[in-house]
Design a protein around this motif. Structure first.
Motif, PDB file in Angstrom:
ATOM      1  N   THR A 193       0.746  -1.240   0.060  1.00  0.00           N
ATOM      2  CA  THR A 193      -0.015   0.213   0.044  1.00  0.00           C
ATOM      3  C   THR A 193       0.938   1.260   0.061  1.00  0.00           C
ATOM      4  O   THR A 193       0.645   2.078  -0.590  1.00  0.00           O
ATOM      5  N   ARG A 196       2.651   1.613  -3.207  1.00  0.00           N
ATOM      6  CA  ARG A 196       1.611   2.070  -4.545  1.00  0.00           C
ATOM      7  C   ARG A 196       1.486   3.636  -4.139  1.00  0.00           C
ATOM      8  O   ARG A 196       1.583   4.314  -5.398  1.00  0.00           O
ATOM      9  N   ALA A 197       1.467   4.019  -2.985  1.00  0.00           N
ATOM     10  CA  ALA A 197       1.469   5.607  -2.870  1.00  0.00           C
ATOM     11  C   ALA A 197       2.509   6.474  -3.385  1.00  0.00           C
ATOM     12  O   ALA A 197       2.508   7.288  -4.041  1.00  0.00           O
ATOM     13  N   ASP A 198       3.946   5.485  -3.157  1.00  0.00           N
ATOM     14  CA  ASP A 198       5.306   6.148  -3.444  1.00  0.00           C
ATOM     15  C   ASP A 198       4.979   6.359  -5.013  1.00  0.00           C
ATOM     16  O   ASP A 198       5.417   7.195  -5.502  1.00  0.00           O
ATOM     17  N   MET A 199       4.455   5.066  -5.804  1.00  0.00           N
ATOM     18  CA  MET A 199       4.406   5.265  -7.456  1.00  0.00           C
ATOM     19  C   MET A 199       3.414   6.257  -7.852  1.00  0.00           C
ATOM     20  O   MET A 199       3.917   7.122  -8.781  1.00  0.00           O
ATOM     21  N   ALA A 200       2.392   6.592  -6.935  1.00  0.00           N
ATOM     22  CA  ALA A 200       1.477   7.544  -7.445  1.00  0.00           C
ATOM     23  C   ALA A 200       2.031   8.868  -7.425  1.00  0.00           C
ATOM     24  O   ALA A 200       1.611   9.847  -8.284  1.00  0.00           O
ATOM     25  N   ALA A 201       2.916   9.033  -6.468  1.00  0.00           N
ATOM     26  CA  ALA A 201       3.412  10.598  -6.555  1.00  0.00           C
ATOM     27  C   ALA A 201       4.752  10.857  -7.381  1.00  0.00           C
ATOM     28  O   ALA A 201       5.159  11.919  -7.407  1.00  0.00           O
ATOM     29  N   THR A 204       5.375  11.336 -14.119  1.00  0.00           N
ATOM     30  CA  THR A 204       5.643  10.570 -15.529  1.00  0.00           C
ATOM     31  C   THR A 204       5.400  11.172 -16.739  1.00  0.00           C
ATOM     32  O   THR A 204       5.107  10.568 -17.530  1.00  0.00           O
TER      33      THR A 204
END
Length: 215
Positions: A193, A196-201, A204
């Motif tokens: 979880t 995924r928050a790290d990725m969303a930030a 891109t």
């Protein structure tokens, strides 16, 4: 990201070439870079990676390695990068292509020495999904698979231990922590979880769009 969260071991990485491009080569797309410009980007990435690793003397999880930008350059020289216009493998290399390969081979001597000295073990994540159609992957399937083959052959030649971790994200994390005897510091679900928050930030945007944004 998830492995770092799961084990508490700090993660380090280098910015992607797309992230470096706006400041290094304003107005350029990665697929439009000349061989000389690719060498510049590879050196910038390597320098950034070394700086980050040196700040973590107690150990780290590296997202990628010093070998990756070199492998990218070597395989780009071999197969080309444009999926719609691949290089004919039977065509003789041009003088520029031969010069680029010679430079990359010498760059390879540097990054391989670093890999032997800096990394205890490699975890290889095999290709188990197609390229994303998001426009941010200017490579072909042939490029991806040759990169994997070349990287694994290099690691074998260097004698660096390699473990393969495939499957779902959960299965990969179980495999990695098991084979390396790493102790989790939180639940698997919580680590995923947070990752995924790290990725969303992450940013891109296309490199040209990045270049238009205020610093």
């Amino acid at each position: 990201m998830a492995l770092s969260r799961y084990t508490g071991i700090p993660r380090t990485h280098a910015r992607t070439m797309r992230e470096i491009l706006p400041a290094a080569l304003p107005g350029k797309r990665l697929e439009d870079c000349t061989p000389a410009e690719l060498v510049q980007l590879g050196i910038r990435r390597y320098a950034e990676r070394i700086l980050h690793e040196a700040s973590l003397p107690e150990g780290f999880i590296s997202d990628g390695s010093s070998l990756h930008e070199w492998v990218y350059g070597m395989i780009r020289g071999e197969v080309g990068i444009d999926p719609a216009n691949p290089r004919d493998p039977d065509r003789e290399l041009t003088q520029q292509e031969r010069a680029f390969r010679e430079v990359m081979e010498n760059f390879g001597a540097v990054v391989q020495d670093h890999a032997v000295q800096a990394y205890d073990v490699f975890i290889h994540l095999p290709i188990e999904f197609p390229l994303s159609p998001d426009g941010h992957r200017p490579v072909s399937e042939r490029f991806r698979h040759r990169s994997d083959e070349f990287l694994l052959a290099t690691l074998a030649a260097l004698g660096i231990p390699v473990h393969i971790a495939g499957g779902t994200l959960q299965e990969r994390l179980d495999r990695i922590t098991g084979v390396l005897a790493l102790r989790p510091v939180m639940s698997l679900d919580q680590a995923i979880t947070l990752a995924r928050a790290d990725m969303a930030a992450l940013e891109t945007a296309d490199e040209l769009v990045r270049g238009e944004q205020p610093a």
